[in-house]
Design a protein around this motif. Structure first.
Motif, PDB file in Angstrom:
ATOM      1  N   THR A   6     -11.624  12.051   1.360  1.00 34.69           N
ATOM      2  CA  THR A   6     -10.281  11.818   1.922  1.00 34.69           C
ATOM      3  C   THR A   6      -9.836  13.332   1.508  1.00 34.69           C
ATOM      4  OG1 THR A   6     -10.336   9.553   0.808  1.00 34.69           O
ATOM      5  CG2 THR A   6      -8.302  10.942   1.197  1.00 34.69           C
ATOM      6  N   PRO A   7      -9.343  14.014   2.630  1.00 36.97           N
ATOM      7  CA  PRO A   7      -8.778  15.466   2.732  1.00 36.97           C
ATOM      8  C   PRO A   7      -7.694  15.376   1.913  1.00 36.97           C
ATOM      9  CG  PRO A   7      -8.433  14.588   4.825  1.00 36.97           C
ATOM     10  CD  PRO A   7      -9.151  13.482   4.312  1.00 36.97           C
ATOM     11  N   LEU A   8      -7.260  16.406   1.088  1.00 39.80           N
ATOM     12  CA  LEU A   8      -5.980  16.592   0.211  1.00 39.80           C
ATOM     13  C   LEU A   8      -4.841  16.606   1.325  1.00 39.80           C
ATOM     14  CD1 LEU A   8      -6.846  19.306  -2.326  1.00 39.80           C
ATOM     15  CD2 LEU A   8      -6.360  17.094  -2.691  1.00 39.80           C
ATOM     16  N   GLY A   9      -3.645  16.482   1.208  1.00 39.19           N
ATOM     17  CA  GLY A   9      -2.702  16.441   2.240  1.00 39.19           C
ATOM     18  C   GLY A   9      -1.845  15.011   2.208  1.00 39.19           C
ATOM     19  N   PRO A  10      -1.321  14.705   3.520  1.00 43.74           N
ATOM     20  CA  PRO A  10      -0.505  13.556   3.630  1.00 43.74           C
ATOM     21  C   PRO A  10      -1.295  12.266   3.553  1.00 43.74           C
ATOM     22  CG  PRO A  10      -0.254  14.735   5.528  1.00 43.74           C
ATOM     23  CD  PRO A  10      -1.096  15.511   4.498  1.00 43.74           C
ATOM     24  N   LEU A  11      -1.205  11.092   2.921  1.00 43.46           N
ATOM     25  CA  LEU A  11      -1.980  10.132   2.993  1.00 43.46           C
ATOM     26  C   LEU A  11      -1.089   9.005   2.916  1.00 43.46           C
ATOM     27  CD1 LEU A  11      -4.434  11.391   0.340  1.00 43.46           C
ATOM     28  CD2 LEU A  11      -5.012  11.207   2.403  1.00 43.46           C
ATOM     29  N   HIS A  12      -1.724   7.816   3.194  1.00 43.53           N
ATOM     30  CA  HIS A  12      -1.237   6.415   3.382  1.00 43.53           C
ATOM     31  C   HIS A  12      -2.054   5.413   2.648  1.00 43.53           C
ATOM     32  CE1 HIS A  12      -0.428   2.603   5.844  1.00 43.53           C
ATOM     33  NE2 HIS A  12       1.029   2.751   5.382  1.00 43.53           N
ATOM     34  N   ALA A  13      -1.410   4.412   1.952  1.00 45.25           N
ATOM     35  CA  ALA A  13      -2.095   3.416   1.304  1.00 45.25           C
ATOM     36  C   ALA A  13      -1.615   2.156   1.620  1.00 45.25           C
ATOM     37  CB  ALA A  13      -2.611   3.685  -0.203  1.00 45.25           C
ATOM     38  N   GLU A  14      -2.401   1.026   1.722  1.00 46.52           N
ATOM     39  CA  GLU A  14      -1.592  -0.342   1.826  1.00 46.52           C
ATOM     40  C   GLU A  14      -2.258  -1.356   1.262  1.00 46.52           C
ATOM     41  OE1 GLU A  14      -1.354  -0.156   6.247  1.00 46.52           O
ATOM     42  OE2 GLU A  14      -2.459  -1.950   5.968  1.00 46.52           O
ATOM     43  N   ALA A  15      -1.904  -2.447   1.031  1.00 46.83           N
ATOM     44  CA  ALA A  15      -2.570  -3.458   0.236  1.00 46.83           C
ATOM     45  C   ALA A  15      -2.107  -4.924   0.672  1.00 46.83           C
ATOM     46  CB  ALA A  15      -2.614  -3.433  -1.292  1.00 46.83           C
ATOM     47  N   ARG A  16      -2.694  -5.918   0.565  1.00 49.90           N
ATOM     48  CA  ARG A  16      -2.234  -7.345   0.971  1.00 49.90           C
ATOM     49  C   ARG A  16      -3.136  -8.386  -0.027  1.00 49.90           C
ATOM     50  NH1 ARG A  16      -5.658  -9.751   3.972  1.00 49.90           N
ATOM     51  NH2 ARG A  16      -6.803  -8.631   5.385  1.00 49.90           N
ATOM     52  N   ILE A  17      -2.453  -9.410  -0.110  1.00 47.26           N
ATOM     53  CA  ILE A  17      -3.469 -10.554  -0.835  1.00 47.26           C
ATOM     54  C   ILE A  17      -3.992 -11.182   0.201  1.00 47.26           C
ATOM     55  CG2 ILE A  17      -3.104 -12.845  -2.084  1.00 47.26           C
ATOM     56  CD1 ILE A  17      -0.582 -11.980  -3.230  1.00 47.26           C
ATOM     57  N   ASP A  18      -5.277 -11.082   0.000  1.00 49.58           N
ATOM     58  CA  ASP A  18      -6.367 -11.992   0.950  1.00 49.58           C
ATOM     59  C   ASP A  18      -6.314 -13.383   0.753  1.00 49.58           C
ATOM     60  OD1 ASP A  18      -8.356 -11.576   2.992  1.00 49.58           O
ATOM     61  OD2 ASP A  18      -9.719 -12.306   1.382  1.00 49.58           O
TER      62      ASP A  18
END
Lengths: 205, 205
Positions: free
Chosen positions: A158-170
């Motif tokens: 994962t490069p340093l810089g702008p990132l995005h994370a997301e999660a949901r109940i499976d």
């Protein structure tokens, strides 16, 4: 400790405006501490300045860690938290949003302080961010869920810089809530995560 | 970047003695920033002092993150690393020892900056520490191994304070190295970890 503080929204805003900018300033200092190439005498002088500033802040301080404070209306203030804490300079801090369908996501930027492999986010920092996001996703409303297991699959660095994370109940199976999530850069997913969260006996229906 | 620096042990020691105490001072400032209850005018004054100190450090600085530097004799200096970096105030930093049998272990103390649940280490910080320790254990000598998957089992909450982590190679199957480890407090294990590390194609025999 979970602490109840008898304060209103105006007082919360006043405190956020007081402590938030101080933590932001220390975040910048952390980055500069890693990256500076200035003269040795300047570095020694800055070190002395920082120690003196710390002494002033410690003139009156909480005994131990920050804990989580709650106001009478149930507003949580996890301001010392290592991922989202307004007052914690180690926290990026993440601003996590919740969609109507229960999906949680966050956009944030990680710089020099979060480095592992050269130019890339430390794999453990990816785990730190995903652990927090999945945990929030697993505990909607007032029902607490504790992390049982967390599994991370590293697809690529994962490069340093702008990132995005997301999660949901499976899915939910009895006292177990299964949550899935991802960390991504502009090119796509870098890390996948699955967490199994357990509702403690005292909080079960 | 992986950078080669043409410096000897004396110069490395000089730099460690210059930058290490600055990072230590900033670590103390981080703790004080979370815990201070001093007057608002002092906090605003400290914020201004910190911003001015940052400006002085940034007078000359590395373009981007720290990277990992190597000296001609192969000594690595991962000084910006988020877990072990001598120059990184976010890093506790961990001092990791290697036994003759290849087992790696570390004793360290985590304070207010690493909090998740009140009075306890953030679950993601447990993951951060174990990711790093298992990664080091998986890559003895000069053969690199990259994290494929990391699985964490949270047995109970980890209290802030003195902790101990250890890891060992469980088995090697072709290009996969399986490493297991634990995080413990004085009462015993709090988190178990298993990592699968992959030898990249370019480093295979």
């Amino acid at each position: 400790m979970f602490t109840l503080e008898d304060i209103d929204g105006v007082e919360i805003d006043r405190r956020a405006a007081l402590y938030g900018p101080l933590a932001d300033a220390v975040r910048e200092l952390i980055d500069a501490t890693i990256r500076t190439e200035t003269d040795a005498d300047v570095i020694r002088d800055v070190e002395a300045t920082v120690r003196a500033a710390t002494t002033r802040l410690r003139d009156r301080q909480i005994d131990g860690a920050y804990g989580v404070r709650f106001t009478p209306d149930g507003t949580g203030m996890p301001w010392g938290n290592a991922v989202v804490g307004l007052r914690n300079p180690i926290a990026p801090p993440l601003d996590i949003e919740r969609d109507e369908d229960g999906r949680h996501h966050s956009r944030f930027t990680l710089g020099a302080a979060y480095e592992g492999p050269p130019g890339h986010v430390h794999g453990g920092v990816c785990a730190l961010v995903l652990d927090h996001l999945l945990g929030m996703t697993a505990s909607p409303g007032d029902k607490p869920n504790f992390t049982g297991t967390l599994t991370l699959r590293y697809r690529r660095a994962t490069p340093l810089g702008p990132l995005h994370a997301e999660a949901r109940i499976d899915r939910v199976e009895g006292v177990k809530t299964f949550v899935v999530g991802t960390l991504s850069d502009a090119e796509g997913v870098t890390v996948e995560a699955e967490g199994v969260f357990i509702t403690p006996a005292w909080a079960r229906d």
